[in-house]
Each structure stands twice: as C-alpha cells, then as structure tokens.
Enzyme design. Structure first.
Site, mmCIF file in Angstrom:
data_model
loop_
_atom_site.group_PDB
_atom_site.id
_atom_site.type_symbol
_atom_site.label_atom_id
_atom_site.label_comp_id
_atom_site.label_asym_id
_atom_site.label_seq_id
_atom_site.Cartn_x
_atom_site.Cartn_y
_atom_site.Cartn_z
ATOM 1 N N HIS A 83 0.713 -1.212 -0.090
ATOM 2 C CA HIS A 83 -0.006 -0.063 -0.012
ATOM 3 C C HIS A 83 0.771 1.450 0.067
ATOM 4 O O HIS A 83 0.726 2.385 -0.686
ATOM 5 C CB HIS A 83 -1.028 0.103 1.160
ATOM 6 C CG HIS A 83 -1.742 1.129 1.762
ATOM 7 N ND1 HIS A 83 -2.972 1.294 1.036
ATOM 8 C CD2 HIS A 83 -1.346 2.526 2.074
ATOM 9 C CE1 HIS A 83 -3.346 2.552 1.425
ATOM 10 N NE2 HIS A 83 -2.411 3.239 1.993
ATOM 11 N N GLU A 84 1.811 1.122 0.907
ATOM 12 C CA GLU A 84 2.790 2.493 0.917
ATOM 13 C C GLU A 84 3.589 2.592 -0.376
ATOM 14 O O GLU A 84 3.681 3.624 -0.928
ATOM 15 C CB GLU A 84 3.541 2.439 2.370
ATOM 16 C CG GLU A 84 2.928 2.276 3.523
ATOM 17 C CD GLU A 84 1.850 3.435 3.780
ATOM 18 O OE1 GLU A 84 2.158 4.669 3.192
ATOM 19 O OE2 GLU A 84 0.909 3.198 4.267
ATOM 20 N N HIS A 109 1.757 4.186 -2.960
ATOM 21 C CA HIS A 109 1.827 5.589 -2.665
ATOM 22 C C HIS A 109 2.971 6.361 -3.260
ATOM 23 O O HIS A 109 2.841 7.347 -3.915
ATOM 24 C CB HIS A 109 1.905 6.059 -1.466
ATOM 25 C CG HIS A 109 0.135 6.347 -0.725
ATOM 26 N ND1 HIS A 109 -0.827 6.613 -1.231
ATOM 27 C CD2 HIS A 109 -0.164 5.469 0.622
ATOM 28 C CE1 HIS A 109 -1.943 6.660 -0.433
ATOM 29 N NE2 HIS A 109 -1.438 6.063 0.630
ATOM 30 N N GLU A 128 -6.076 6.779 -1.470
ATOM 31 C CA GLU A 128 -6.298 5.707 -0.875
ATOM 32 C C GLU A 128 -6.854 4.288 -1.178
ATOM 33 O O GLU A 128 -6.372 3.432 -1.265
ATOM 34 C CB GLU A 128 -7.012 5.731 0.532
ATOM 35 C CG GLU A 128 -6.430 6.851 1.500
ATOM 36 C CD GLU A 128 -4.732 6.265 1.888
ATOM 37 O OE1 GLU A 128 -4.668 5.249 2.469
ATOM 38 O OE2 GLU A 128 -3.839 7.117 1.804
#
Length: 300
Positions: free
Chosen positions: A148-149, A152, A225
């Site tokens: 997930h990070e 980003h 997100e």
C-alpha cells in the site's frame, strides 16, 4: 515528476491569470481605485503563487527529515534481525515490481499499528512501519501494508498532494488579502498603508478559507487511498490486503503527525460532517471496494 510539476504550475498560472482577468472584467480594479485603493492585483497574484507553492515544496523536500524526527523512525542500514532482513527483501522486491528505486526502510517506536511513506519523489522516498504493526500483523498482512505504501510512492501521491496543496494555498493567500484590502480601504476608509482592520480581516479570512480549502485536499487524499489499497492488493494479494484492513478496523490507529497523516495506512474514522476533513475513507468502505474488485476479478 518534473512533467507533473510543470503541468500543475502551468495550470495554476492559467487559473490565476483567469482570476486576475475576471476581477478586471468585473470592475474590481475600478471599484478599488474609486475608493482610494492602490492594490496591484497582478503583483498580489504573483506573490500568492510564490508563497503558496514555496511553502508546499519546502515541506515536500524536507519531508523525510521531518518524518524521522517527528516519529522517531530508525532507518534500517544494516539488517541484523530476521524481521529487518525480511522487511528489506520485501520492499526491494516490491520496488522492482513497481519500477522505482529502493526507498529507505525504517521502523518507528509505537504500539499502534501504523505505517507511512514520504519523500520528495518516487526515487527518493522513505517507507516506515510501526513496531506495533510488526508485533500484531501476520507476515502476509505486513507485506500488503508495505505494498500500500509503495503504491503511494510509485503513483507519486506525495508530489500530487503537494501540488494540489500549493494551488489551494495560492487561492487562500490571494483571496484573504484581497478581502482584507477591501475591508480596510473600502469599508473602513483607511487611506494610508494598512490598518488593524486589514490585518485582522486577513487573519480571520485565511483561517476560514484554509479550513474550507482543506476539504478539497482531503477529498483527493481519500481517492488516492483506494488506489493505494488496490496497489497493495496487487503486490501482496487481495486477501492479505483485506485481512490487514480488517485487523486495523479492530483497533483503528492513532493519528500520525499532521504532515504524515495522508500517507499513513489509516486513521480513526471521523463521524458526520467532520468526515469531509478525513484523509482516509472509512476502513469498512475500503474493504468493500477491495471485495468488489476481488469478486469481479474472480467472475472474469
């Protein structure tokens, strides 16, 4: 990154030019002049853009340095434990998959389950996870959080939100000072310099406009997100990403420092009207979006 910055700067310049022309067509210059105002709108436009973007870019360029000091994150330079070695290996594998340079990997001392990413660009970034996350999540779930990070970073979300914030800041600075000038010169009839009416009005206007403008920034943050969740699912598996979010839902993480909140894995759900200022969608909504995507992939 440079192309994105150029396009946003070009867009911001175009918007401010249109605003300046619109104010002239509406006769704002004439109204101010008739009331003894010497406001140079074009100069104010340029000043607002410089201040608005300048602050945002300074924050972006020192973001890694600030993040380490605000959270106490310690970068893994020489992995000696099994978990440190696994973290480095996992992030390195994901970095190759998404096509970015290996970011710094750090652990910060918090019992809360959380993680964040920051950095000036996708090839100069930092990924950090809390000790609480390492202690309470299974390996597959941690991998999903890292994914997930990393999404980003790969999507350039730090730069995108910085540029959006820069545009918003420019408008806030411009409009607050325009309102202050009108109040001071037109309403209060102050003929020399700027009186107390100007400074009080600017201060109040800037606070109010900043609060309203942050709704725009948080809207884009929430949208990113969902994209990062999808990236984490692609890198570590849908079930691992869903499982990680469900574990977070059991005990929602304490908020990270404001500068990092938008790039954490989650935040406490805000209720009612305050949801407009939330950097993350409710975890239940994120889980539902992933489950719909997973079922759609299975059906096809």
């Amino acid at each position: 990154m440079m192309k994105r910055i150029f396009l946003f700067l070009l867009t911001n310049i175009a918007i401010m030019l249109v605003l300046s022309i619109t104010l002239r067509l509406l006769g704002v210059d004439s109204i101010l002049a008739e009331n003894g105002s010497d406001l140079d709108i074009q100069a104010l436009v340029i000043l607002s853009g410089v201040i608005g973007f300048g602050g945002s870019f300074i924050s972006l360029f020192i973001s890694k340095w600030m993040a380490k000091r605000m959270t106490g994150a310690v970068v893994i330079t020489l992995p000696t434990t099994n978990i440190n070695k696994w973290l480095i290996t996992t992030v390195e594998k994901q970095a190759k998959t998404v096509g970015i340079k290996m970011p710094e990997v750090a652990i910060f001392p918090s019992e809360q389950m959380n993680a964040f990413a920051t950095g000036a660009s996708k090839n100069n970034a930092l990924v950090a996870v809390s000790q609480g996350l390492l202690d309470n999540m299974a390996q597959g779930e941690i991998e999903a959080v890292l994914g997930h990070e990393m999404s980003h970073i790969a999507n350039g979300d730090m730069v995108t939100l910085t540029l959006i914030q820069g545009v918003v800041n420019t408008f806030v600075i411009f409009l607050s000072r325009l309102v202050g000038h009108v109040v001071d010169r037109v309403i209060l009839k102050n003929e020399r310099g700027h009186g107390i009416g100007y400074f009080v009005t600017v201060l109040i206007s800037q606070v109010v406009l900043s609060i309203l403008a942050s709704v725009i920034v948080m809207y884009f943050s929430r949208k990113r997100e969902y994209v990062a969740d999808t990236g984490g699912a692609d890198l570590a598996g849908h079930q691992n990403m869903i499982s990680a979010l469900k574990r977070l839902a059991q005990k929602e993480p304490e908020p990270l420092p404001e500068q990092l909140a938008a790039f954490g894995i989650g935040e406490k759900t805000k209720q009612g009207f305050s949801h407009l200022w939330a950097s993350h969608p409710p975890i239940e909504d994120r889980i539902e979006a992933l489950e719909i995507r997973a079922s759609g992939s299975s059906a096809s």
